[in-house]
Design an enzyme around this catalytic site. Structure first.
Site, short mmCIF file in Angstrom:
data_model
loop_
_atom_site.label_atom_id
_atom_site.label_comp_id
_atom_site.label_asym_id
_atom_site.label_seq_id
_atom_site.Cartn_x
_atom_site.Cartn_y
_atom_site.Cartn_z
N ASP A 12 62.99 60.61 103.74
CA ASP A 12 64.35 61.15 103.80
C ASP A 12 64.91 61.29 102.38
O ASP A 12 64.38 60.70 101.43
CB ASP A 12 65.21 60.19 104.63
CG ASP A 12 66.66 60.61 104.71
OD1 ASP A 12 66.93 61.75 105.11
OD2 ASP A 12 67.54 59.79 104.35
N ASP A 14 68.91 61.97 101.29
CA ASP A 14 70.23 61.37 101.05
C ASP A 14 70.25 59.92 101.52
O ASP A 14 69.96 59.62 102.67
CB ASP A 14 71.32 62.14 101.79
CG ASP A 14 71.42 63.58 101.35
OD1 ASP A 14 71.61 63.81 100.15
OD2 ASP A 14 71.27 64.48 102.20
N ASP A 187 66.82 55.66 105.63
CA ASP A 187 67.87 54.69 105.33
C ASP A 187 68.78 54.42 106.51
O ASP A 187 69.73 53.64 106.38
CB ASP A 187 68.74 55.18 104.16
CG ASP A 187 69.58 56.39 104.54
OD1 ASP A 187 69.01 57.37 105.06
OD2 ASP A 187 70.80 56.36 104.32
#
Length: 236
Positions: A12, A14, A187
């Site tokens: 991922d 961001d 995240d």
């Protein structure tokens, strides 16, 4: 267990590789200013990011339009709704984000070294984000991370976004790996839900944006404080 069971990793962007909260905050607040709406707090933006730009814009619009200080604008525009403002807000947001993409963001510590370690272990790497593809490619290039990835896919690359597993299935196809041979590194519960549904191994970073919830409550193979910790964490 170890990395040897995996042939590839999907990472991922961001909140996992780059702290882009500042970019989101600036682009959104410039958009809100153009719409004569009050600015959004950093906390609101952090709770809302991660599910794609459409969700982000609609959620922030709905929150800001409900504030008491926004009522005067609503009275002047009887047809004032999220739906009626969305297309204009989207165009403004695109304009502002393109102008500042990467200017208010920073690569998290250990990211480049962690990606290099994964590549050194023989894993093919792909970046998969819900951010629009053009923004993602420009940001990876600006932050010196583009060279780590053979494939990059955004929120507009496929018919559906994470947490739907479809983007992971498609990314695995592009990588030439089966989901069970592929690690999903993210995240948030968004990344974890997509990874588990696709049958990928899931590793979550302990920083980033998880909609205001503690990330260790989300099931994963491991939780790491930096990407460089992944090889050791998976060997435990």
């Amino acid at each position: 267990m170890g990395l040897q069971r995996f042939r590839a990793a999907i990472v991922d962007l961001d909140g996992t590789m780059v702290d882009t909260l500042g970019d989101f905050e600036v682009a959104l607040n410039r958009t809100l200013a153009d719409l004569a709406l009050p600015p959004a707090t950093r906390e609101l933006v952090e709770r809302t990011v991660g599910k794609g730009s459409e969700h982000l814009i609609r959620s922030v619009l709905a929150h800001q339009m409900a504030l008491p200080e926004a009522k005067g604008y609503g009275q002047a525009c009887p047809a004032w709704t999220v739906d009626s403002l969305y297309e204009r807000a989207w165009a403004l947001y695109q304009h502002h984000y393109l102008a500042i993409n990467g200017d208010f963001s920073e690569v998290y510590p250990g990211v480049s070294e962690g990606l290099q370690a994964l590549r050194g272990a023989g894993l093919a790497l792909a970046c998969l984000t819900n951010k629009p593809l053009a923004f993602a490619r420009d940001l990876l290039q600006a932050k010196g991370l583009a060279g780590h990835f053979g494939q990059v896919f955004g929120g507009d690359s496929f018919e559906r976004k994470k947490p739907d597993p479809l983007p992971l299935f498609k990314t695995c196809e592009a990588l030439g790996t089966l989901p069970e041979q592929t690690l999903m590194v993210g995240d948030s519960s968004n990344d974890a839900q997509a990874g588990h549904a696709a049958g990928c191994g899931v590793v979550l970073v302990t920083y980033g944006y998880n909609h205001g919830e503690p990330i260790r409550s989300t099931p994963a193979l491991a939780w790491v404080d930096t990407l460089t910790d992944i090889p050791v964490a998976l060997s435990l």
